[in-house]
Design a protein around this motif. Sequence first.
Motif, short mmCIF file in Angstrom:
data_model
loop_
_atom_site.label_atom_id
_atom_site.label_comp_id
_atom_site.label_asym_id
_atom_site.label_seq_id
_atom_site.Cartn_x
_atom_site.Cartn_y
_atom_site.Cartn_z
N TYR A 171 -1.35 8.72 -15.68
CA TYR A 171 -2.15 7.83 -16.50
C TYR A 171 -3.54 8.35 -16.79
O TYR A 171 -4.08 8.10 -17.87
N GLY A 172 -4.13 9.11 -15.89
CA GLY A 172 -5.44 9.70 -16.15
C GLY A 172 -5.38 10.72 -17.28
O GLY A 172 -6.21 10.72 -18.18
N ASP A 174 -6.88 4.77 -35.69
CA ASP A 174 -5.50 4.80 -35.21
C ASP A 174 -5.33 3.73 -34.14
O ASP A 174 -5.66 3.93 -32.97
N GLY A 175 -4.80 2.58 -34.54
CA GLY A 175 -4.64 1.46 -33.62
C GLY A 175 -3.72 1.78 -32.45
O GLY A 175 -3.95 1.32 -31.33
N GLY A 176 -2.69 2.57 -32.70
CA GLY A 176 -1.77 2.96 -31.63
C GLY A 176 -2.44 3.79 -30.56
O GLY A 176 -2.14 3.65 -29.37
N ALA A 177 -3.35 4.65 -30.97
CA ALA A 177 -4.09 5.47 -29.99
C ALA A 177 -4.99 4.59 -29.14
O ALA A 177 -5.10 4.77 -27.93
N TRP A 178 -5.62 3.60 -29.77
CA TRP A 178 -6.48 2.68 -29.00
C TRP A 178 -5.64 1.85 -28.04
O TRP A 178 -6.06 1.58 -26.91
N MET A 179 -4.46 1.44 -28.48
CA MET A 179 -3.58 0.66 -27.62
C MET A 179 -3.13 1.50 -26.42
O MET A 179 -3.11 1.03 -25.29
N GLY A 180 -2.79 2.75 -26.67
CA GLY A 180 -2.40 3.65 -25.59
C GLY A 180 -3.54 3.91 -24.63
O GLY A 180 -3.34 3.97 -23.40
N LEU A 181 -4.75 4.05 -25.16
CA LEU A 181 -5.92 4.24 -24.30
C LEU A 181 -6.13 3.02 -23.41
O LEU A 181 -6.37 3.15 -22.20
N ALA A 182 -5.99 1.84 -23.98
CA ALA A 182 -6.16 0.61 -23.20
C ALA A 182 -5.12 0.51 -22.10
O ALA A 182 -5.44 0.19 -20.94
N ALA A 183 -3.86 0.81 -22.41
CA ALA A 183 -2.79 0.73 -21.41
C ALA A 183 -3.01 1.76 -20.30
O ALA A 183 -2.79 1.46 -19.12
N SER A 184 -3.47 2.95 -20.67
CA SER A 184 -3.76 3.97 -19.66
C SER A 184 -4.90 3.53 -18.75
O SER A 184 -4.84 3.73 -17.53
N CYS A 185 -5.93 2.94 -19.34
CA CYS A 185 -7.06 2.45 -18.54
C CYS A 185 -6.62 1.32 -17.61
O CYS A 185 -7.10 1.23 -16.47
N ASP A 186 -5.70 0.48 -18.07
CA ASP A 186 -5.15 -0.57 -17.20
C ASP A 186 -4.51 0.04 -15.96
O ASP A 186 -4.71 -0.44 -14.85
N ILE A 188 -5.04 2.77 -14.43
CA ILE A 188 -5.95 3.37 -13.44
C ILE A 188 -7.04 2.36 -13.02
O ILE A 188 -8.03 2.72 -12.42
N HIS A 189 -6.80 1.10 -13.38
CA HIS A 189 -7.67 -0.02 -13.00
C HIS A 189 -9.09 0.12 -13.53
O HIS A 189 -10.04 -0.31 -12.88
N ARG A 190 -9.23 0.69 -14.73
CA ARG A 190 -10.52 0.72 -15.42
C ARG A 190 -10.48 -0.36 -16.49
O ARG A 190 -10.41 -0.12 -17.67
N PHE A 191 -10.49 -1.61 -16.00
CA PHE A 191 -10.32 -2.76 -16.88
C PHE A 191 -11.47 -2.92 -17.86
O PHE A 191 -11.28 -3.44 -18.96
N ASP A 192 -12.66 -2.47 -17.49
CA ASP A 192 -13.79 -2.53 -18.41
C ASP A 192 -13.53 -1.68 -19.65
O ASP A 192 -13.78 -2.12 -20.78
N LEU A 193 -13.00 -0.48 -19.43
CA LEU A 193 -12.68 0.39 -20.57
C LEU A 193 -11.47 -0.14 -21.34
O LEU A 193 -11.41 -0.05 -22.57
N TYR A 249 0.12 -7.88 -19.86
CA TYR A 249 0.37 -7.00 -18.72
C TYR A 249 -0.93 -6.63 -18.03
O TYR A 249 -0.99 -6.55 -16.80
N SER A 250 -1.98 -6.45 -18.81
CA SER A 250 -3.30 -6.17 -18.24
C SER A 250 -3.76 -7.34 -17.37
O SER A 250 -4.26 -7.15 -16.26
N ASP A 251 -3.57 -8.55 -17.89
CA ASP A 251 -3.91 -9.74 -17.11
C ASP A 251 -3.08 -9.83 -15.84
O ASP A 251 -3.58 -10.21 -14.78
N LEU A 252 -1.81 -9.47 -15.94
CA LEU A 252 -0.93 -9.48 -14.77
C LEU A 252 -1.44 -8.50 -13.71
O LEU A 252 -1.49 -8.83 -12.52
#
Length: 179
Positions: free
Chosen positions: A75-76, A92-104, A106-111, A135-138
């Motif tokens: 994930y890092g 690119d919305g998909g890239a931002w979505m992937g970045l958010a999921a990756s940050c989730d 690794i528990h970097r919820f702020d990012l 899933y992030s909320d979960l």
Amino acid sequence: MKRVIAVAACLLTVVLTGCQTDATDGVVRTNEPSKGDVTSFGDAFDGLKTVGNVEYYASDQAVAEAKNQFRAENYGNAGALFFKATQLAPNDGGAWMGLAASCDRIHRFDLADRAYGRAFKLMGPSPEYYNNVGYSDLLRGKLQNARSNFLKAYELAPNDPTVANNLKLLSSSVQNIER
């Protein structure tokens, strides 16, 4: 004096003749090939995509590599590659979505929150967005928010197996609370 002008004119003629190109030398000098031109394999150019009509985005390679890293649970690395993709193609919305999921992951919820915000502006209220935010909320332990987001995703895509699986995961999380 006339002789100097005549020599200069001859030299200029020779130089300009050297700059001309022969249309029959087989070299395509423009993006679009001429009718009847063939490739180095002997095929006609008809039907082949040229640079003008190929859809290529600078972030494509980074997104593809990031998805592979995400599937491999790196994930890092996935986050770094998705971040690179967002820098190459900020819309690119998909890239931002992937970045958010990756940050989730690794528990970097702020990012993750910032990336989800950008993804929402670009993609709007999609089932993928609500599912990922749920899933992030979960992951954060915010089970009521997770349920709300999963239900929004379910309303938009009732036959999506990922949404259904996440709702089952949520119900098992509620039943098996560990303290």
